[in-house]
Design a protein around this motif. Sequence first.
Motif, PDB file in Angstrom:
ATOM      1  N   MET A   1       0.522  -1.222  -0.239  1.00  0.00           N
ATOM      2  CA  MET A   1       0.194   0.045   0.244  1.00  0.00           C
ATOM      3  C   MET A   1       0.473   1.299   0.003  1.00  0.00           C
ATOM      4  O   MET A   1       2.030   1.106   1.044  1.00  0.00           O
ATOM      5  CB  MET A   1      -1.055  -0.004   1.332  1.00  0.00           C
ATOM      6  N   SER A   2       0.393   2.150  -0.937  1.00  0.00           N
ATOM      7  CA  SER A   2       1.087   3.135  -0.614  1.00  0.00           C
ATOM      8  C   SER A   2       1.609   4.354   0.229  1.00  0.00           C
ATOM      9  O   SER A   2       0.085   3.812   1.043  1.00  0.00           O
ATOM     10  CB  SER A   2       0.830   3.978  -2.273  1.00  0.00           C
ATOM     11  N   THR A   3       2.005   5.034   0.587  1.00  0.00           N
ATOM     12  CA  THR A   3       2.180   6.180   1.778  1.00  0.00           C
ATOM     13  C   THR A   3       0.766   6.776   1.760  1.00  0.00           C
ATOM     14  O   THR A   3       0.168   7.386   2.882  1.00  0.00           O
ATOM     15  CB  THR A   3       3.730   6.681   2.167  1.00  0.00           C
ATOM     16  N   PHE A   4       1.031   7.553   0.534  1.00  0.00           N
ATOM     17  CA  PHE A   4      -0.374   7.872   0.526  1.00  0.00           C
ATOM     18  C   PHE A   4      -1.773   7.798   0.394  1.00  0.00           C
ATOM     19  O   PHE A   4      -2.710   8.492   1.714  1.00  0.00           O
ATOM     20  CB  PHE A   4      -0.422   8.831  -1.227  1.00  0.00           C
ATOM     21  N   VAL A   5      -2.410   6.383   0.863  1.00  0.00           N
ATOM     22  CA  VAL A   5      -3.413   6.143   1.066  1.00  0.00           C
ATOM     23  C   VAL A   5      -3.460   5.918   2.037  1.00  0.00           C
ATOM     24  O   VAL A   5      -4.650   5.934   2.614  1.00  0.00           O
ATOM     25  CB  VAL A   5      -3.193   4.396  -0.795  1.00  0.00           C
ATOM     26  N   GLU A   6      -1.736   4.837   2.062  1.00  0.00           N
ATOM     27  CA  GLU A   6      -2.600   4.767   4.264  1.00  0.00           C
ATOM     28  C   GLU A   6      -2.227   5.965   5.154  1.00  0.00           C
ATOM     29  O   GLU A   6      -3.201   5.872   5.960  1.00  0.00           O
ATOM     30  CB  GLU A   6      -0.524   3.798   4.706  1.00  0.00           C
ATOM     31  N   ASN A   7      -2.047   7.312   4.670  1.00  0.00           N
ATOM     32  CA  ASN A   7      -2.200   7.957   5.149  1.00  0.00           C
ATOM     33  C   ASN A   7      -3.224   9.179   4.685  1.00  0.00           C
ATOM     34  O   ASN A   7      -3.921  10.081   5.642  1.00  0.00           O
ATOM     35  CB  ASN A   7      -0.918   9.377   5.131  1.00  0.00           C
ATOM     36  N   ARG A   8      -4.040   9.182   4.114  1.00  0.00           N
ATOM     37  CA  ARG A   8      -4.649  10.004   3.540  1.00  0.00           C
ATOM     38  C   ARG A   8      -5.855   9.223   3.320  1.00  0.00           C
ATOM     39  O   ARG A   8      -7.030  10.477   3.054  1.00  0.00           O
ATOM     40  CB  ARG A   8      -4.672  10.610   2.095  1.00  0.00           C
ATOM     41  N   ALA A   9      -6.474   8.009   2.927  1.00  0.00           N
ATOM     42  CA  ALA A   9      -8.066   7.155   2.932  1.00  0.00           C
ATOM     43  C   ALA A   9      -8.011   7.634   4.054  1.00  0.00           C
ATOM     44  O   ALA A   9      -7.638   7.104   5.190  1.00  0.00           O
ATOM     45  CB  ALA A   9      -7.050   5.905   2.407  1.00  0.00           C
ATOM     46  N   ARG A  10      -9.766   7.558   3.840  1.00  0.00           N
ATOM     47  CA  ARG A  10      -9.876   6.948   5.809  1.00  0.00           C
ATOM     48  C   ARG A  10      -9.965   5.729   6.302  1.00  0.00           C
ATOM     49  O   ARG A  10      -9.715   4.658   5.492  1.00  0.00           O
ATOM     50  CB  ARG A  10     -11.717   6.978   5.134  1.00  0.00           C
ATOM     51  N   SER A  11      -9.511   5.720   7.139  1.00  0.00           N
ATOM     52  CA  SER A  11      -9.081   4.923   8.567  1.00  0.00           C
ATOM     53  C   SER A  11     -10.542   3.651   7.886  1.00  0.00           C
ATOM     54  O   SER A  11     -10.254   2.395   7.691  1.00  0.00           O
ATOM     55  CB  SER A  11      -8.343   4.865   9.933  1.00  0.00           C
ATOM     56  N   ALA A  12     -11.678   4.186   8.051  1.00  0.00           N
ATOM     57  CA  ALA A  12     -12.334   2.536   7.819  1.00  0.00           C
ATOM     58  C   ALA A  12     -12.863   1.902   6.996  1.00  0.00           C
ATOM     59  O   ALA A  12     -13.313   0.919   6.880  1.00  0.00           O
ATOM     60  CB  ALA A  12     -14.333   3.712   8.179  1.00  0.00           C
ATOM     61  N   ILE A  13     -12.296   1.849   5.595  1.00  0.00           N
ATOM     62  CA  ILE A  13     -12.669   1.115   4.809  1.00  0.00           C
ATOM     63  C   ILE A  13     -11.004   0.330   4.909  1.00  0.00           C
ATOM     64  O   ILE A  13     -11.216  -0.411   4.597  1.00  0.00           O
ATOM     65  CB  ILE A  13     -12.286   2.123   3.315  1.00  0.00           C
ATOM     66  N   PHE A  14     -10.143   0.272   6.229  1.00  0.00           N
ATOM     67  CA  PHE A  14      -9.603  -0.780   6.271  1.00  0.00           C
ATOM     68  C   PHE A  14      -9.858  -2.076   6.769  1.00  0.00           C
ATOM     69  O   PHE A  14      -9.408  -2.946   7.045  1.00  0.00           O
ATOM     70  CB  PHE A  14      -7.946  -0.419   6.534  1.00  0.00           C
ATOM     71  N   ASN A  15     -11.342  -1.849   6.999  1.00  0.00           N
ATOM     72  CA  ASN A  15     -11.595  -2.290   8.122  1.00  0.00           C
ATOM     73  C   ASN A  15     -13.205  -3.731   7.380  1.00  0.00           C
ATOM     74  O   ASN A  15     -13.704  -4.637   7.848  1.00  0.00           O
ATOM     75  CB  ASN A  15     -12.441  -1.432   9.210  1.00  0.00           C
ATOM     76  N   LEU A  16     -13.153  -3.061   6.462  1.00  0.00           N
ATOM     77  CA  LEU A  16     -13.848  -3.782   4.743  1.00  0.00           C
ATOM     78  C   LEU A  16     -13.586  -4.633   4.814  1.00  0.00           C
ATOM     79  O   LEU A  16     -11.802  -5.021   4.169  1.00  0.00           O
ATOM     80  CB  LEU A  16     -14.435  -2.818   3.899  1.00  0.00           C
ATOM     81  N   LYS A  17     -14.826  -6.021   4.795  1.00  0.00           N
ATOM     82  CA  LYS A  17     -14.042  -7.256   4.386  1.00  0.00           C
ATOM     83  C   LYS A  17     -15.056  -6.810   2.548  1.00  0.00           C
ATOM     84  O   LYS A  17     -15.592  -6.843   2.648  1.00  0.00           O
ATOM     85  CB  LYS A  17     -14.917  -8.312   5.277  1.00  0.00           C
ATOM     86  N   PRO A  18     -13.905  -7.706   1.626  1.00  0.00           N
ATOM     87  CA  PRO A  18     -14.392  -7.302  -0.047  1.00  0.00           C
ATOM     88  C   PRO A  18     -15.633  -8.305   0.060  1.00  0.00           C
ATOM     89  O   PRO A  18     -15.562  -9.502   0.650  1.00  0.00           O
ATOM     90  CB  PRO A  18     -13.815  -7.668  -0.360  1.00  0.00           C
ATOM     91  N   TYR A  19     -17.059  -8.552  -0.458  1.00  0.00           N
ATOM     92  CA  TYR A  19     -17.837  -9.095  -0.767  1.00  0.00           C
ATOM     93  C   TYR A  19     -17.441 -10.368  -1.185  1.00  0.00           C
ATOM     94  O   TYR A  19     -16.023 -10.318  -2.596  1.00  0.00           O
ATOM     95  CB  TYR A  19     -18.802  -8.017  -1.614  1.00  0.00           C
TER      96      TYR A  19
END
Length: 367
Positions: A1-19
């Motif tokens: 994962m890029s540093t940009f995504v890790e630092n700037r994406a909403r933290s909630a999305i990293f708790n999602l389980k893909p369908y």
Amino acid sequence: MSTFVENRARSAIFNLKPYVPGKPIEEVKRELGVEDIIKMASNENPLGPSPLAQKAAASILGQLHVYPDSNCYELKKKLSQCFNLPSTSILIGNGSDEILKLVAETFLNPGEQVVLPQPTFSAYEFTAKIMDGTCAAVPLADFTHDLPAMLQAVNEQTKLIYICNPNNPTGTIVTRSQVDEFMEQIPDDILVVFDEAYYEYVDSPEYVSGLRYLQSGKNVIVCRTFSKIYGLAALRIGYAFTTPEIASAIERVTDPFNVNSVAQVAALAALDDIEHLQNSQELNQKGKQFLYEQLDALGITYIPTQANFILIDTGQDCRRVFQGLLQQGVIVRPGDIFGYPTFIRVTIGAPAENARFINSLRSVLES
């Protein structure tokens, strides 16, 4: 994962389980080199769409350059007539999945709670976590919603409650008396969402639709779909009934032109094809009884269903059974994704598909 995504994406999305969808036929062909394949994994109608719906869809292919009716006026009007509810209380979505997402976007603030059964349709948890909500997942009791336990999970932060009736993946229902008792104790400031994607397949006299509670003045949403018995899964169109006030709030976050024109006219025609609906119900009922009889003869346990699929306990590692069936060109859903490591979920198919599944299952279990 890029540093940009890790630092700037909403933290909630990293708790999602893909369908995890049922495997597509083309994917199995590519992976295994098997050509003769039947898909009994995604609860699709083996009869396909209504002939009237197909004709209606084809009739507007020359108008694909024109934007669709953003308000779905004619479809809302038809549903209003069918169910004796005002058009202002009807929502149309890009599948009922979109409606579930819109509900969360409209009502759920970060940290607020959703109460849901477990296992059930994954979209409830998914949409809650997108909005940074919390989930109280209440285990099923005997493969059925434990409504008393769900009631106990309600607290001051509870905003939404989901009841999947019939429940996916178990096919079980909660009865009128159970839901009546539950709804009597739910505070008026909590929104109850009834997901009735498999409503048309139910034959139990003890079943109750969420429409009963909407009509009595409760704050509820009743979601249904054209993807299952109506056979329009590829067009992505669902609908919901609620109060005009709730519908108006949800429409504030709905994208314009969210439902395409082909889907709208096909759904409109499908509602008129009562014969196709009845044939689909009859085919499902006969297929269900055939599979019950064959599974009983094999000594295999299953959960009696009110939907168009059956949850079956193979008594073995479901992944081994799943892969064995794939090798024979039969696609089902492995139960470990639902927390049932020895189960598979099988769509009730056409007679030839049901017979092939039983023969393939027998072969896999004996190997």
